[in-house]
Design a protein around this motif. Structure first.
Motif, PDB file in Angstrom:
ATOM      1  N   ARG A  26       1.800  -0.632 -13.871  1.00 31.20           N
ATOM      2  CA  ARG A  26       1.253  -0.659 -15.116  1.00 31.20           C
ATOM      3  C   ARG A  26       1.154   1.014 -15.490  1.00 31.20           C
ATOM      4  NH1 ARG A  26      -1.931  -4.780 -14.075  1.00 31.20           N
ATOM      5  NH2 ARG A  26      -3.926  -3.711 -14.243  1.00 31.20           N
ATOM      6  N   HIS A  27       0.494   1.565 -14.510  1.00 28.70           N
ATOM      7  CA  HIS A  27       0.263   2.976 -14.914  1.00 28.70           C
ATOM      8  C   HIS A  27       1.214   4.079 -14.471  1.00 28.70           C
ATOM      9  CE1 HIS A  27      -3.437   1.612 -16.473  1.00 28.70           C
ATOM     10  NE2 HIS A  27      -3.788   0.721 -15.313  1.00 28.70           N
ATOM     11  N   GLY A  28       2.556   3.688 -14.184  1.00 30.45           N
ATOM     12  CA  GLY A  28       3.467   4.797 -14.107  1.00 30.45           C
ATOM     13  C   GLY A  28       4.019   5.052 -12.559  1.00 30.45           C
ATOM     14  N   GLN A  56       2.086   1.650  -3.450  1.00 29.50           N
ATOM     15  CA  GLN A  56       1.100   2.416  -4.421  1.00 29.50           C
ATOM     16  C   GLN A  56       0.702   3.925  -3.805  1.00 29.50           C
ATOM     17  OE1 GLN A  56      -2.773  -0.121  -4.799  1.00 29.50           O
ATOM     18  NE2 GLN A  56      -1.494  -1.796  -3.673  1.00 29.50           N
ATOM     19  N   TRP A  83       4.820  13.071 -12.787  1.00 24.46           N
ATOM     20  CA  TRP A  83       3.822  12.159 -13.901  1.00 24.46           C
ATOM     21  C   TRP A  83       3.322  13.197 -14.964  1.00 24.46           C
ATOM     22  CZ3 TRP A  83       4.292  11.429  -8.630  1.00 24.46           C
ATOM     23  CH2 TRP A  83       4.262  10.153  -8.311  1.00 24.46           C
ATOM     24  N   GLU A 136       0.226   9.675 -17.189  1.00 21.77           N
ATOM     25  CA  GLU A 136       0.718   8.653 -16.183  1.00 21.77           C
ATOM     26  C   GLU A 136       2.349   8.281 -16.320  1.00 21.77           C
ATOM     27  OE1 GLU A 136      -0.645   8.981 -12.995  1.00 21.77           O
ATOM     28  OE2 GLU A 136      -1.770  10.393 -14.370  1.00 21.77           O
ATOM     29  N   ALA A 149      -3.859  -6.263  -8.038  1.00 21.93           N
ATOM     30  CA  ALA A 149      -4.111  -4.707  -7.855  1.00 21.93           C
ATOM     31  C   ALA A 149      -2.880  -4.086  -7.528  1.00 21.93           C
ATOM     32  CB  ALA A 149      -5.149  -4.869  -6.560  1.00 21.93           C
ATOM     33  N   ALA A 174       3.305   4.367 -19.641  1.00 23.68           N
ATOM     34  CA  ALA A 174       2.194   3.662 -18.672  1.00 23.68           C
ATOM     35  C   ALA A 174       1.237   3.377 -19.701  1.00 23.68           C
ATOM     36  CB  ALA A 174       1.913   5.093 -17.855  1.00 23.68           C
ATOM     37  N   GLU A 175       0.463   2.508 -19.297  1.00 22.46           N
ATOM     38  CA  GLU A 175      -1.057   2.203 -19.898  1.00 22.46           C
ATOM     39  C   GLU A 175      -1.887   3.287 -19.625  1.00 22.46           C
ATOM     40  OE1 GLU A 175      -2.400  -1.834 -18.987  1.00 22.46           O
ATOM     41  OE2 GLU A 175      -0.274  -2.668 -19.135  1.00 22.46           O
ATOM     42  N   THR A 176      -2.840   3.293 -20.513  1.00 21.86           N
ATOM     43  CA  THR A 176      -4.053   4.429 -20.179  1.00 21.86           C
ATOM     44  C   THR A 176      -4.552   3.854 -18.897  1.00 21.86           C
ATOM     45  OG1 THR A 176      -4.424   4.333 -22.540  1.00 21.86           O
ATOM     46  CG2 THR A 176      -6.086   5.254 -21.308  1.00 21.86           C
ATOM     47  N   PRO A 177      -4.900   5.040 -18.026  1.00 15.13           N
ATOM     48  CA  PRO A 177      -5.438   4.736 -16.738  1.00 15.13           C
ATOM     49  C   PRO A 177      -6.785   4.419 -16.986  1.00 15.13           C
ATOM     50  CG  PRO A 177      -4.332   6.934 -16.713  1.00 15.13           C
ATOM     51  CD  PRO A 177      -4.312   6.555 -18.170  1.00 15.13           C
ATOM     52  N   PRO A 178      -7.605   3.527 -16.010  1.00 16.61           N
ATOM     53  CA  PRO A 178      -8.748   3.209 -15.854  1.00 16.61           C
ATOM     54  C   PRO A 178      -9.789   4.257 -15.633  1.00 16.61           C
ATOM     55  CG  PRO A 178      -7.594   2.414 -13.974  1.00 16.61           C
ATOM     56  CD  PRO A 178      -6.651   3.053 -15.017  1.00 16.61           C
ATOM     57  N   ALA A 236      -5.367   2.333  -6.540  1.00 18.36           N
ATOM     58  CA  ALA A 236      -3.983   2.646  -6.708  1.00 18.36           C
ATOM     59  C   ALA A 236      -3.771   3.880  -7.843  1.00 18.36           C
ATOM     60  CB  ALA A 236      -3.176   1.479  -7.249  1.00 18.36           C
ATOM     61  N   VAL A 237      -4.485   4.014  -8.688  1.00 17.64           N
ATOM     62  CA  VAL A 237      -4.319   4.834  -9.981  1.00 17.64           C
ATOM     63  C   VAL A 237      -5.458   5.890  -9.530  1.00 17.64           C
ATOM     64  CG1 VAL A 237      -4.824   5.203 -12.308  1.00 17.64           C
ATOM     65  CG2 VAL A 237      -3.653   3.144 -11.550  1.00 17.64           C
ATOM     66  N   VAL A 282       0.588   8.541  -5.424  1.00 15.84           N
ATOM     67  CA  VAL A 282      -0.294   9.575  -5.308  1.00 15.84           C
ATOM     68  C   VAL A 282       0.172  10.740  -4.612  1.00 15.84           C
ATOM     69  CG1 VAL A 282      -2.387  10.312  -4.039  1.00 15.84           C
ATOM     70  CG2 VAL A 282      -2.244   7.827  -4.898  1.00 15.84           C
ATOM     71  N   PHE A 283       1.367  10.318  -3.434  1.00 13.45           N
ATOM     72  CA  PHE A 283       1.888  11.500  -2.729  1.00 13.45           C
ATOM     73  C   PHE A 283       3.235  11.519  -2.882  1.00 13.45           C
ATOM     74  CE2 PHE A 283      -1.935   9.881  -0.385  1.00 13.45           C
ATOM     75  CZ  PHE A 283      -2.868  10.796  -0.331  1.00 13.45           C
ATOM     76  N   TYR A 313       0.862  -1.268  -0.227  1.00 12.89           N
ATOM     77  CA  TYR A 313       0.085   0.160  -0.048  1.00 12.89           C
ATOM     78  C   TYR A 313       0.730   1.284  -0.060  1.00 12.89           C
ATOM     79  CZ  TYR A 313      -3.939  -2.927   0.922  1.00 12.89           C
ATOM     80  OH  TYR A 313      -4.907  -4.186   0.394  1.00 12.89           O
ATOM     81  N   PRO A 353      -9.034  -3.548  -3.422  1.00  9.26           N
ATOM     82  CA  PRO A 353      -7.582  -3.785  -3.309  1.00  9.26           C
ATOM     83  C   PRO A 353      -7.082  -3.448  -1.914  1.00  9.26           C
ATOM     84  CG  PRO A 353      -8.037  -1.706  -4.588  1.00  9.26           C
ATOM     85  CD  PRO A 353      -9.364  -2.459  -3.997  1.00  9.26           C
ATOM     86  N   PRO A 400      -9.023   5.212   0.962  1.00  8.49           N
ATOM     87  CA  PRO A 400      -8.448   4.867  -0.157  1.00  8.49           C
ATOM     88  C   PRO A 400      -8.815   3.548  -0.393  1.00  8.49           C
ATOM     89  CG  PRO A 400      -6.821   6.089   1.089  1.00  8.49           C
ATOM     90  CD  PRO A 400      -8.073   6.094   1.758  1.00  8.49           C
ATOM     91  N   PHE A 401      -8.766   2.735   0.586  1.00  7.74           N
ATOM     92  CA  PHE A 401      -8.713   1.274   0.455  1.00  7.74           C
ATOM     93  C   PHE A 401     -10.075   0.799   1.668  1.00  7.74           C
ATOM     94  CE2 PHE A 401      -4.419   2.439  -0.549  1.00  7.74           C
ATOM     95  CZ  PHE A 401      -4.258   1.840  -1.870  1.00  7.74           C
ATOM     96  N   TRP A 445      -6.669   7.213  -7.122  1.00  8.72           N
ATOM     97  CA  TRP A 445      -6.332   8.307  -5.981  1.00  8.72           C
ATOM     98  C   TRP A 445      -5.285   9.049  -6.283  1.00  8.72           C
ATOM     99  CZ3 TRP A 445      -7.464   9.405  -0.710  1.00  8.72           C
ATOM    100  CH2 TRP A 445      -8.730   8.858  -0.300  1.00  8.72           C
ATOM    101  N   ARG A 446      -4.700   9.050  -7.468  1.00  5.94           N
ATOM    102  CA  ARG A 446      -3.734  10.089  -8.099  1.00  5.94           C
ATOM    103  C   ARG A 446      -4.641  11.168  -8.414  1.00  5.94           C
ATOM    104  NH1 ARG A 446       0.017   6.610 -11.845  1.00  5.94           N
ATOM    105  NH2 ARG A 446       0.682   4.786 -10.316  1.00  5.94           N
ATOM    106  N   LYS A 479      -6.210  13.080  -3.982  1.00  6.48           N
ATOM    107  CA  LYS A 479      -5.249  13.333  -3.187  1.00  6.48           C
ATOM    108  C   LYS A 479      -5.540  14.447  -1.949  1.00  6.48           C
ATOM    109  CE  LYS A 479      -0.313  14.973  -4.220  1.00  6.48           C
ATOM    110  NZ  LYS A 479      -0.437  16.348  -4.078  1.00  6.48           N
TER     111      LYS A 479
END
Lengths: 449, 449
Positions: A408-410, A215, B42, B81, A402, B119-123, B143-144, A219-220, A212, B449, B439-440, B146-147, B152
């Protein structure tokens, strides 16, 4: 409007007890002699002599000596550990521990009022300078034994350490995060997790916030967490607990583990500084370490050589750590030593290798006075590297889906570390057993109180 | 000696990228125009126009606009990303969001270096001002998701709240404590606990640190803890979680629950103040509450009357809380209202009664904008009262033995409270669902997750 709970009493004149605010023991020497004061606390010690009774009152700031004379009439000192309120007059007495004591007032005498029924005799003698009771007895009676000033000091040192930890990181742009302790899979290390019945499903207690916090670097960038971690390891040693407080840090945009170590250095310096100023450390005369501007670093391979261990040893044994601690002190005058480059095969899959090496890693352990206190290092940051590392350990990357989404996303190059709070305090006060500094330890045998 | 991770760049002259230290986005406007800078972050947004590509770079402090021109040659902006490093020159541009932007250097052009694979395209679309994705989608991709700057900001507000909470209490002589989350009995409320397989025995996850924080009042007088609490309550609402962060406070030598409420008032003021100064609250334009010097208090019986509920209602329904919140705002201009005197029978056994009353208690709930945020009050402090209270509920005092030891051996009058962190943040940012600021989250349905 009600008066505040605690403010200094008026500087002169006897006052009716009901409007006199509380004076703390530590503030007593600063009260002008002759002033009326109102104390509240525990009867730490009652000593009855022929003509006088001494009451040593304990509050959260220290001790105050109260003298009860025949002239005070019917005032009784209740048994030790009873909570009381005392109203009297401050007078100087160079023989009193704090240079002042509290006696009866000329006009109104001394008032000692119990706040509860008389306390039962404590199961451990709290008023002696050291706790003579065995550790199991102390732990069985934690609610009372921890009132002893030495045990209380351990708690104050732990609290100061947490403050120093957070203040250092807050000032460096870190964000405190809260990550779940109930997790759905036991992926990080399948064995040694506690299983939980979660609404009829299986859950596990988190062994660390590792996945966590990584991950949340996404974000931060810079995060920390102070929280419980749970290890169902059947260790029965003086340095392992099944639940302990982990001080976790993770930061992005590092060059390698050495940047992580630089942050760790500042964090330890901040913790030591806060401890040095704490009442607990002063009371104990604790040997608070100086943290050098740069923590000495030795490579794992060199460390093995230095202690005369075979070059293919996969880890450092406790006696190796002790020898390295002595070497760091003798060679660098440092209580701390970082050992970097631990064999990659012995580190978790997310560990970043040493550039160009398949054998060594960009990770470290930090030894404090010859004991492992911190584990840290650089992590992998490329998705492809994770997939390869997980497959190389014979596992399926899909079960980490997860977690891997972040990569995967940077994600930036990053790393971090975790400090065990109880270990830090234990080593700092030179406790033989980590349970001496843990009020309510959890281990293979102990789940109560 | 390695250069520090982050310091302002030299004030003039182009520098080789390798020795140029990082500049944070928020510090960019203060950099003298024409200076070389090195950014890391990013790719928040990539916008390709006919002759120019805009790269909005996001780091932990904010956004920086980078302009890529044909003259910059082969420099490609990687997909959103991806983490990148950018080296260029700062130039003023009144149309850029921060008044400056980064462009190619005259001598060396612009350098954009990806730090990972593309990076892959964010979901979820992170670059839009609001997150359009449904809450379940956001939570599935935490994980993504929250960016996103809004998410944030929620995390930054939570972190600021924790800092304000602790700073207020540290200044008031409180000691931070760490109490076990694994407990041996489910005594506080037998139902709704999570069971854990503890080395072959049964353990439970603590629903609150209540018993421990009370025992530790015996040691430190004033204690607080920030930690996870676990509720196996099969609630499926927008305001309940199975695991949340509880900000727990307990203090000794109080007169009654009003002294506890006075500390709560200061704590909330400290939290609001810290939030007000946080980047997250500023970014969101959050409506941070003013905490009145004295929080208005209404008795439970009066509260029922005010909302037109029957006088024998045992609790306040959500619609009653809402009505009371509106009343407090209209009548007292306050976002906060304390309701004191809750029926003793509905409160835990350790609750102190209202003096002379068998019906009402010295406890309170604090409503924040019409929602229960805090529960607190005065506790029993006499051993005999505990034995009677436990027996009155048909239970055996022996099963509370370790807890009751504190009271047998002297405790002061005391009380405390607990604030739910996620509820506080949710109410503060006016989130419809507590999961928006968690977040989780862990609940009846969600463990990943």
């Amino acid at each position: 409007m009600r008066p505040p709970l605690e403010t200094p009493p008026p500087s002169s004149g006897p006052l009716a007890g009901s409007t006199l605010v509380r004076t703390l023991a530590a503030d007593l020497p600063a009260v002008p002699p002759g002033s009326a004061v109102r104390l509240q606390g525990w009867v730490h010690r009652r000593r009855e002599l022929a003509t006088v009774t001494f009451l040593v009152l304990r509050d959260r700031t220290g001790m105050a000596q109260v003298v009860v004379r025949a002239a005070d009439g019917s005032q009784q000192v209740p048994p030790e550990e009873t909570t009381v309120e005392v109203i009297g007059t401050v007078v100087p007495n160079p023989h009193a521990p704090s240079g002042v004591e509290v006696v009866g007032r000329q006009d109104a005498g001394l008032r000692i009022e119990p706040l509860t029924d008389a306390a039962e005799t404590p199961p451990v003698e709290l008023w002696r300078p050291t706790l003579a009771a065995s550790l199991p007895t102390q732990l069985d009676h934690a609610a009372v034994a921890w009132r002893h000033p030495v045990r209380k000091a351990h708690g104050e040192i732990a609290a100061a350490s947490l403050r120093g930890f957070r203040d250092t990181l807050d000032a460096a742009g870190f964000t405190e995060v809260c990550t779940p302790k109930l997790v759905g899979t036991a992926t990080e290390s399948g064995a040694n997790v506690f299983a939980v019945d979660y609404f009829g499903r299986s859950a596990y207690l988190a062994q660390s916030p590792q996945f966590y916090k990584q991950q949340l670097v996404g974000v931060f960038e810079r995060v920390y967490e102070v929280g419980p971690v749970f290890r169902a390891e059947p260790h029965d040693t003086v340095r392992h607990l099944a639940e302990y407080r982990s001080l976790d840090v993770e930061l992005g945009f590092v060059r390698d583990h050495r940047d992580v170590l630089a942050v760790l250095r500042d964090v330890l310096a901040g913790m030591a500084e806060a401890v040095r100023g704490s009442a607990g450390a002063v009371r104990l005369g604790a040997r608070v370490p100086d943290v050098p501007a740069q923590i000495p670093v030795i490579h794992f391979a060199e460390a093995l050589e230095l202690v005369g261990a075979p070059a293919d040893e996969p880890d450092l044994a406790p006696e190796h750590e002790r020898a390295l601690g002595e070497w760091a002190l003798a060679e660098h005058g440092s209580d701390f030593l970082a050992v970097e480059g631990y064999p990659l095969a012995k580190r978790p899959f997310y560990t970043h290798p040493e550039p160009g090496s398949a054998r060594w890693s960009n990770s470290f352990d930090l030894l404090f006075r010859g004991l492992e206190l911190v584990t840290g290092g650089q992590r992998l940051h490329r998705y492809g590297d994770y997939v390869a590392a997980i497959r190389a350990r014979g596992e399926d990357p899909a079960s980490y889906d997860a977690y891997l989404a972040a990569f995967r996303h940077g994600m930036p190059p990053h790393g971090g570390f975790a400090i065990g709070l109880e270990r830090w305090v234990a080593r700092l006060v030179e406790a033989a057993n980590i349970r001496e500094v843990t009020p309510f330890p959890r281990d293979l045998h102990r789940l109560t109180p």
